[in-house]
Design an enzyme around this catalytic site. Sequence first.
Site, PDB file in Angstrom:
ATOM      1  N   LYS A 193     -32.624 -16.824 -23.114  1.00  0.00           N
ATOM      2  CA  LYS A 193     -32.675 -15.618 -22.280  1.00  0.00           C
ATOM      3  C   LYS A 193     -34.103 -15.098 -22.276  1.00  0.00           C
ATOM      4  O   LYS A 193     -34.676 -14.800 -23.320  1.00  0.00           O
ATOM      5  CB  LYS A 193     -31.729 -14.558 -22.845  1.00  0.00           C
ATOM      6  CG  LYS A 193     -31.768 -13.260 -22.050  1.00  0.00           C
ATOM      7  CD  LYS A 193     -30.761 -12.259 -22.571  1.00  0.00           C
ATOM      8  CE  LYS A 193     -30.836 -10.968 -21.781  1.00  0.00           C
ATOM      9  NZ  LYS A 193     -29.860  -9.984 -22.265  1.00  0.00           N
ATOM     10  N   LYS A 246     -30.865 -17.926 -18.693  1.00  0.00           N
ATOM     11  CA  LYS A 246     -30.879 -16.688 -17.917  1.00  0.00           C
ATOM     12  C   LYS A 246     -32.301 -16.174 -17.791  1.00  0.00           C
ATOM     13  O   LYS A 246     -32.991 -16.132 -18.803  1.00  0.00           O
ATOM     14  CB  LYS A 246     -30.004 -15.667 -18.640  1.00  0.00           C
ATOM     15  CG  LYS A 246     -29.965 -14.316 -17.989  1.00  0.00           C
ATOM     16  CD  LYS A 246     -29.187 -13.369 -18.855  1.00  0.00           C
ATOM     17  CE  LYS A 246     -29.232 -12.005 -18.194  1.00  0.00           C
ATOM     18  NZ  LYS A 246     -28.664 -10.988 -19.026  1.00  0.00           N
TER      19      LYS A 246
HETATM   20  C1  PBG Z   1     -27.789  -7.019 -22.058  1.00  0.00           C
HETATM   21  C2  PBG Z   1     -27.825  -7.807 -20.813  1.00  0.00           C
HETATM   22  C3  PBG Z   1     -28.747  -7.749 -19.751  1.00  0.00           C
HETATM   23  C4  PBG Z   1     -28.236  -8.590 -18.764  1.00  0.00           C
HETATM   24  C5  PBG Z   1     -27.064  -9.157 -19.250  1.00  0.00           C
HETATM   25  N1  PBG Z   1     -26.840  -8.680 -20.535  1.00  0.00           N
HETATM   26  C6  PBG Z   1     -29.954  -6.943 -19.534  1.00  0.00           C
HETATM   27  C7  PBG Z   1     -31.117  -7.042 -20.413  1.00  0.00           C
HETATM   28  O1  PBG Z   1     -31.231  -7.913 -21.283  1.00  0.00           O
HETATM   29  O2  PBG Z   1     -31.982  -6.173 -20.245  1.00  0.00           O
HETATM   30  C8  PBG Z   1     -28.838  -8.831 -17.396  1.00  0.00           C
HETATM   31  C9  PBG Z   1     -27.867  -9.154 -16.302  1.00  0.00           C
HETATM   32  C10 PBG Z   1     -28.420  -9.064 -14.924  1.00  0.00           C
HETATM   33  O3  PBG Z   1     -29.593  -8.722 -14.688  1.00  0.00           O
HETATM   34  O4  PBG Z   1     -27.639  -9.344 -14.008  1.00  0.00           O
HETATM   35  N2  PBG Z   1     -28.694  -7.384 -23.038  1.00  0.00           N
END
Ligand code: PBG
Length: 335
Positions: A193, A246
Amino acid sequence: MGSIRPRRLRSSDAMRRLVRETELSVNDLVYPLFAVHGSGVREEIPSMPGCFQMSVDELVKEAAEVQGLGIPAILLFGLPATKDEIGSEAYAPEGIVQQAVKAIKAAVKDLLVITDVCLCEYTSHGHCGIVREGQVVNDQTLRLLAQTAVSHAQAGADIVAPSDMMDGRVAAIRQALDDAGFTNTPIMSYAAKYASSFYGPFREAAESAPQFGDRRTYQMDPANAREAIKEVMLDIEEGADIVMVKPALAYMDIIRQVKDSTDVPVAAYNVSGEYSMVKAAVGNGWIDERSVVMEILTSIKRAGADIILTYHAKDAAKWLMEPTQPVSSSEGPAP
Ligand code: PBG
């Protein structure tokens, strides 16, 4: 002119269908949803047209519709009533996600409920872990993440999906789930991520923007690819059943490398900013929504994703049910 003419196999819709390498299926899709307290709440998220914050009663109806479209799973996020330093509602037995999971599992059969395991929606500072002296601390956070995952499993979650990017969270969550008797609950880890600006609209939707600093001390540097493999391998060693990359679109190379170096299912998250960009261009009449969305989702699958988490899931499911698009025999997809 040589005798090899690739255009022979593009001569008609039937010919193209015959030789098509990648076929998107409704079975590949996961639809993310945002749970809020209250009843009768269905509040559209301004930067994500077509997506809503919903109270549990509305979510149950929505989940039934999603199941009716043939989509196998939803991913749940929660917006708590109150936030505090330690994200208490993330692991409260009657927290918003726990309530939503219970209600959906009781009302809708044959729909998998995946829960996002993270603290950022629940902490007053908006970080994904505990903050001590201005630092997001790793090991003290693990216990709370594990507690969150167990509380989701107790509520009936089919899969838990940790998205915090703390080191060692998959092992901590696996151990806690096993100790609580949830040996059969899979972990879908947000393994690679990235610290991405494409999460902007989500942070509005989930009210989870960090109140100071950013997430770059725990989420990955977008410039790194080999490190993604290291993260993925660590998570698999720790017990991840599914690994996720992601965001998706700017990270197609990562999806492919992860696919080629693992033997677990690979998920890709087509994140909020990717969705919002499409919606904004569609709203301006600049691109055709259906053909662009299907091209994006098919391409994420071609890159190597077995599972695609996407806010387009309901639309895509409907389009996939319609007979083959009206396509002229010699040109590309109709506009
Ligand atoms: C929580 C999380 C996030 C997303 C999914 N889980 C945001 C982040 O890490 O700031 C992003 C999902 C999206 O942008 O559609 N940690």
